[in-house]
Design an enzyme around this catalytic site. Structure first.
Site, PDB file in Angstrom:
ATOM      1  N   SER A  15     -16.754 -24.016 -54.145  1.00  8.92           N
ATOM      2  CA  SER A  15     -16.477 -24.717 -52.888  1.00  8.92           C
ATOM      3  C   SER A  15     -16.446 -26.221 -53.130  1.00  8.92           C
ATOM      4  O   SER A  15     -16.756 -26.704 -54.223  1.00  8.92           O
ATOM      5  CB  SER A  15     -17.549 -24.392 -51.835  1.00  8.92           C
ATOM      6  OG  SER A  15     -18.833 -24.817 -52.270  1.00  8.92           O
ATOM      7  N   GLY A  16     -16.063 -26.952 -52.086  1.00 13.43           N
ATOM      8  CA  GLY A  16     -16.156 -28.395 -52.087  1.00 13.43           C
ATOM      9  C   GLY A  16     -15.405 -29.074 -53.211  1.00 13.43           C
ATOM     10  O   GLY A  16     -14.254 -28.747 -53.529  1.00 13.43           O
ATOM     11  N   ASP A  57     -26.304 -18.761 -63.098  1.00 14.57           N
ATOM     12  CA  ASP A  57     -27.261 -19.710 -62.538  1.00 14.57           C
ATOM     13  C   ASP A  57     -27.526 -20.759 -63.607  1.00 14.57           C
ATOM     14  O   ASP A  57     -28.237 -20.513 -64.591  1.00 14.57           O
ATOM     15  CB  ASP A  57     -28.563 -19.001 -62.158  1.00 14.57           C
ATOM     16  CG  ASP A  57     -29.579 -19.943 -61.520  1.00 14.57           C
ATOM     17  OD1 ASP A  57     -29.303 -21.163 -61.448  1.00 14.57           O
ATOM     18  OD2 ASP A  57     -30.647 -19.463 -61.086  1.00 14.57           O
ATOM     19  N   TYR A 150     -33.123 -35.706 -55.663  1.00 17.56           N
ATOM     20  CA  TYR A 150     -31.673 -35.754 -55.843  1.00 17.56           C
ATOM     21  C   TYR A 150     -31.219 -37.110 -56.386  1.00 17.56           C
ATOM     22  O   TYR A 150     -30.446 -37.181 -57.354  1.00 17.56           O
ATOM     23  CB  TYR A 150     -30.990 -35.470 -54.507  1.00 17.56           C
ATOM     24  CG  TYR A 150     -29.483 -35.494 -54.565  1.00 17.56           C
ATOM     25  CD1 TYR A 150     -28.770 -34.452 -55.148  1.00 17.56           C
ATOM     26  CD2 TYR A 150     -28.768 -36.565 -54.035  1.00 17.56           C
ATOM     27  CE1 TYR A 150     -27.385 -34.470 -55.202  1.00 17.56           C
ATOM     28  CE2 TYR A 150     -27.384 -36.592 -54.083  1.00 17.56           C
ATOM     29  CZ  TYR A 150     -26.699 -35.544 -54.666  1.00 17.56           C
ATOM     30  OH  TYR A 150     -25.324 -35.569 -54.712  1.00 17.56           O
ATOM     31  N   LYS A 154     -29.293 -37.895 -60.033  1.00 18.56           N
ATOM     32  CA  LYS A 154     -27.967 -38.500 -60.184  1.00 18.56           C
ATOM     33  C   LYS A 154     -28.032 -39.805 -60.973  1.00 18.56           C
ATOM     34  O   LYS A 154     -27.108 -40.131 -61.735  1.00 18.56           O
ATOM     35  CB  LYS A 154     -27.329 -38.718 -58.812  1.00 18.56           C
ATOM     36  CG  LYS A 154     -26.962 -37.415 -58.103  1.00 18.56           C
ATOM     37  CD  LYS A 154     -26.003 -36.564 -58.933  1.00 18.56           C
ATOM     38  CE  LYS A 154     -25.533 -35.337 -58.188  1.00 18.56           C
ATOM     39  NZ  LYS A 154     -24.598 -34.513 -58.982  1.00 18.56           N
TER      40      LYS A 154
END
Length: 269
Positions: A15-16, A57, A150, A154
């Site tokens: 997705s995305g 995964d 998060y 990044k």
């Protein structure tokens, strides 16, 4: 893009951004191997493309290398790797535990590192040049509530990009990253509220990003047009990282001290 048959591995392809990257490469005539944890969305995303799905995964320590080797052996040598898989759970800092921290780092940083290492080893052994693009985030530069894990992941991914570029450049392997601004992806894996989207999507160009905006940047970085580009972080964010458009002017007029040629005592210099 070249019309020569080439092979790319895209993680997070269900997705995305990942799905848009896979579709873009397929439209350019590339063979695509797409990887995701979610089998049904992955197959739906790749349906109709010259693409092979691999369900995995990537938080499992052996999964990234296993996926790269499987793609190389079943679909032919890889010419490019795009690490688009990532997770973005919201958790206040005081509620953040080791298990969630570790899973975010495993998916967002460790998996790309292991995938790049595996890909580079195969490419070097085969004497083939190649290209890697990691998908970062504006969160690497600016912390936000509920995203300590998060944002850290990044920021680490961007340094990993630079470090890998330095060490792999001699082998003809370029490593870059694309850092998107807010992109509307409607992700079931990483949902966000409209309130959050509205708060983080303001930018000078005045619209939210689309997955295709990021896919186009990724494909440019992989293309011969960017053959002298490595170790760079390409901000594709509508100008959001350049500055904010939401603050008012801090003061409408110049003071006496600020006025060019004016003596603060009232006279002119």
């Amino acid at each position: 893009m070249t019309t020569e048959s080439r092979h790319v591995l895209v993680t997070g392809a269900a997705s995305g951004i990942g799905a848009a990257v896979a579709a873009g490469f397929a439209a350019d005539g590339w063979t695509v191997t797409g990887v995701d944890l979610r089998e049904a969305p992955l197959r739906a995303s790749l349906e109709g493309l010259a693409a092979t799905p691999i369900v995995a995964d990537l938080a499992e320590p052996d999964a990234p290398e296993r996926v790269v080797r499987r793609a190389w052996e079943s679909g032919g040598p890889l010419d490019a790797l795009v690490n688009a898989a990532g997770i973005y759970p919201a958790r206040a800092f005081l509620d953040l535990d080791a298990a969630l921290w570790d899973r975010v780092q495993a998916v967002n940083v460790r998996a790309p590192m292991l995938a790049v290492r595996a890909y580079a080893a195969l490419a070097v052994a085969a004497g083939r040049p190649g290209s890697v693009v990691n998908i970062s985030s504006g969160a690497a530069l600016r912390a936000r509530p509920g995203a300590a894990h998060y944002s850290t992941s990044k920021a680490a991914l961007e340094m990993l990009t630079k470090a890998a570029a330095v060490e792999l450049g001699g082998a003809g392997i370029r490593v870059n990253a694309v850092s998107p601004g807010f992109v509307t992806v409607d992700s079931a894996a990483n949902p966000v509220t409209e309130e959050y989207a509205a708060a983080v999507s303001v930018n000078p160009l005045g619209r939210r990003g689309r997955p295709g905006d990021i896919a186009a940047a990724v494909r440019w970085l992989v293309s011969p047009a960017a053959e002298w580009v490595t170790g760079t972080i390409l901000r594709v964010d509508g100008g959001a990282s350049a500055g904010t458009t939401t603050l008012p002017t801090h003061w409408p007029e110049l003071t006496d001290v600020q006025t060019p040629g004016l003596d603060p005592e009232g006279g002119h210099l």
